[in-house]
Design a protein around this motif. Sequence first.
Motif, short mmCIF file in Angstrom:
data_model
loop_
_atom_site.label_atom_id
_atom_site.label_comp_id
_atom_site.label_asym_id
_atom_site.label_seq_id
_atom_site.Cartn_x
_atom_site.Cartn_y
_atom_site.Cartn_z
N PRO A 64 44.60 26.19 43.35
CA PRO A 64 44.60 26.25 44.81
C PRO A 64 45.97 25.82 45.37
CG PRO A 64 42.59 25.24 44.02
CD PRO A 64 43.50 25.38 42.83
N GLY A 65 46.30 26.42 46.52
CA GLY A 65 47.56 26.09 47.20
C GLY A 65 48.62 27.16 47.07
N LEU A 75 44.12 43.02 49.19
CA LEU A 75 43.89 41.67 49.70
C LEU A 75 44.65 41.49 51.01
CD1 LEU A 75 42.64 38.87 49.29
CD2 LEU A 75 44.68 38.26 47.98
N SER A 76 45.85 42.02 51.08
CA SER A 76 46.67 41.86 52.29
C SER A 76 46.06 42.54 53.51
CB SER A 76 48.09 42.38 52.04
OG SER A 76 48.07 43.73 51.65
N ASP A 77 45.11 43.46 53.31
CA ASP A 77 44.40 44.09 54.44
C ASP A 77 43.71 43.04 55.31
OD1 ASP A 77 45.09 46.59 53.43
OD2 ASP A 77 43.10 46.99 52.58
N TYR A 78 43.34 41.92 54.71
CA TYR A 78 42.55 40.91 55.40
C TYR A 78 43.37 39.72 55.88
CZ TYR A 78 38.79 43.61 53.36
OH TYR A 78 37.95 44.63 53.02
N LYS A 123 40.56 37.63 58.08
CA LYS A 123 39.32 37.21 57.43
C LYS A 123 39.60 36.20 56.32
CE LYS A 123 36.31 40.29 59.14
NZ LYS A 123 35.18 39.90 59.92
N ILE A 124 38.61 35.39 56.04
CA ILE A 124 38.58 34.62 54.80
C ILE A 124 38.05 35.60 53.75
CG2 ILE A 124 37.43 32.74 53.57
CD1 ILE A 124 37.21 31.33 56.35
N VAL A 125 38.63 35.57 52.56
CA VAL A 125 38.21 36.50 51.51
C VAL A 125 37.58 35.73 50.35
CG1 VAL A 125 38.96 38.24 49.84
CG2 VAL A 125 40.01 38.15 52.11
N VAL A 126 36.40 36.16 49.97
CA VAL A 126 35.75 35.68 48.76
C VAL A 126 35.91 36.80 47.74
CG1 VAL A 126 33.57 35.01 47.67
CG2 VAL A 126 34.11 34.25 50.01
N LEU A 127 36.63 36.49 46.68
CA LEU A 127 36.90 37.47 45.63
C LEU A 127 36.19 36.97 44.38
CD1 LEU A 127 38.66 39.99 44.92
CD2 LEU A 127 40.44 38.37 44.25
N TYR A 128 35.14 37.68 43.99
CA TYR A 128 34.43 37.22 42.79
C TYR A 128 34.51 38.27 41.69
CZ TYR A 128 30.04 39.88 43.49
OH TYR A 128 29.09 40.87 43.61
N VAL A 145 38.47 31.79 46.72
CA VAL A 145 38.35 31.81 48.17
C VAL A 145 39.77 31.75 48.73
CG1 VAL A 145 37.43 30.67 50.22
CG2 VAL A 145 36.11 30.66 48.07
N VAL A 146 40.09 32.76 49.55
CA VAL A 146 41.43 32.92 50.12
C VAL A 146 41.32 32.75 51.62
CG1 VAL A 146 43.41 34.48 50.33
CG2 VAL A 146 42.00 34.52 48.24
N ASP A 147 42.17 31.89 52.19
CA ASP A 147 42.08 31.63 53.63
C ASP A 147 42.78 32.72 54.45
OD1 ASP A 147 44.84 31.03 53.62
OD2 ASP A 147 44.53 28.86 53.77
N TYR A 148 42.76 32.55 55.75
CA TYR A 148 43.33 33.55 56.67
C TYR A 148 44.79 33.85 56.37
CZ TYR A 148 39.22 32.75 59.63
OH TYR A 148 37.93 32.65 60.12
N ALA A 149 45.54 32.84 55.92
CA ALA A 149 46.97 33.00 55.67
C ALA A 149 47.27 33.62 54.31
CB ALA A 149 47.67 31.65 55.80
N GLY A 150 46.24 33.84 53.51
CA GLY A 150 46.45 34.40 52.18
C GLY A 150 46.65 33.35 51.10
N THR A 151 46.36 32.09 51.45
CA THR A 151 46.50 30.99 50.49
C THR A 151 45.21 30.82 49.70
OG1 THR A 151 48.05 29.86 51.96
CG2 THR A 151 47.00 28.52 50.25
N LEU A 152 45.34 30.66 48.41
CA LEU A 152 44.19 30.42 47.56
C LEU A 152 43.70 29.00 47.80
CD1 LEU A 152 42.40 31.50 45.26
CD2 LEU A 152 44.07 30.56 43.67
N ARG A 153 42.49 28.87 48.31
CA ARG A 153 41.95 27.54 48.63
C ARG A 153 41.01 27.02 47.55
NH1 ARG A 153 42.63 26.01 54.05
NH2 ARG A 153 41.73 24.06 53.32
N HIS A 154 40.31 27.92 46.87
CA HIS A 154 39.40 27.52 45.79
C HIS A 154 39.51 28.53 44.66
CE1 HIS A 154 37.44 24.53 48.31
NE2 HIS A 154 37.47 25.44 49.28
N ALA A 155 39.59 28.02 43.42
CA ALA A 155 39.60 28.84 42.22
C ALA A 155 38.52 28.29 41.29
CB ALA A 155 40.97 28.80 41.54
#
Length: 167
Positions: free
Chosen positions: A4-5, A23-26, A30-35, A124-134
């Motif tokens: 994360p970060g 991914l950049s579309d969002y 949006k917050i993106v959940v990528l599973y 979980v990727v936040d609005y800015a495109g930063t990975l917040r949870h892996a």
Amino acid sequence: MLEPGIVAPDFELPDAAMDPVSLSDYRGQKIVVLYFYHRDNDPGCTREAIEFSDLADGYAKADAVVLGVSLDDPFCHEDFRDRHGLLVRLLSDTDTAVSRQYHTLREMERDGVVKLALIRSTFVVDYAGTLRHALYNVSPRGHAADVLQLVQQLHAEAREADVAASR
């Protein structure tokens, strides 16, 4: 493994309708959940996809989109989505490039044959495109609800930041 970060690795993959998704579309929207999951119609993967779909309203209220990724092709995804009434968008990583970027591949031996398999993982990727949870090596049962809580917390933090910035 990704930590994360960092800025989440961007990608472009086709969905079940063969439409490209990046991914950049969002980013900024949006917050993106990528599973990442093993394969369509696998019992655990089916459970996970159904649970994410069952919580679609909660994800939408938290301003999030859920994207599922496997090595299956778009036609297989289309059948899987339609058979189970899935509401998540399924992406095809047939060349394994995105799975490699996210470090979700492993070699698996079965009957003396070594194959590549996905490690069930969620990002979980936040609005800015930063990975917040892996989250690597997750269990499918209840996972979608656990991730929804993380997303709701991120959404609340973003709303608080917006309020603070407007003062």
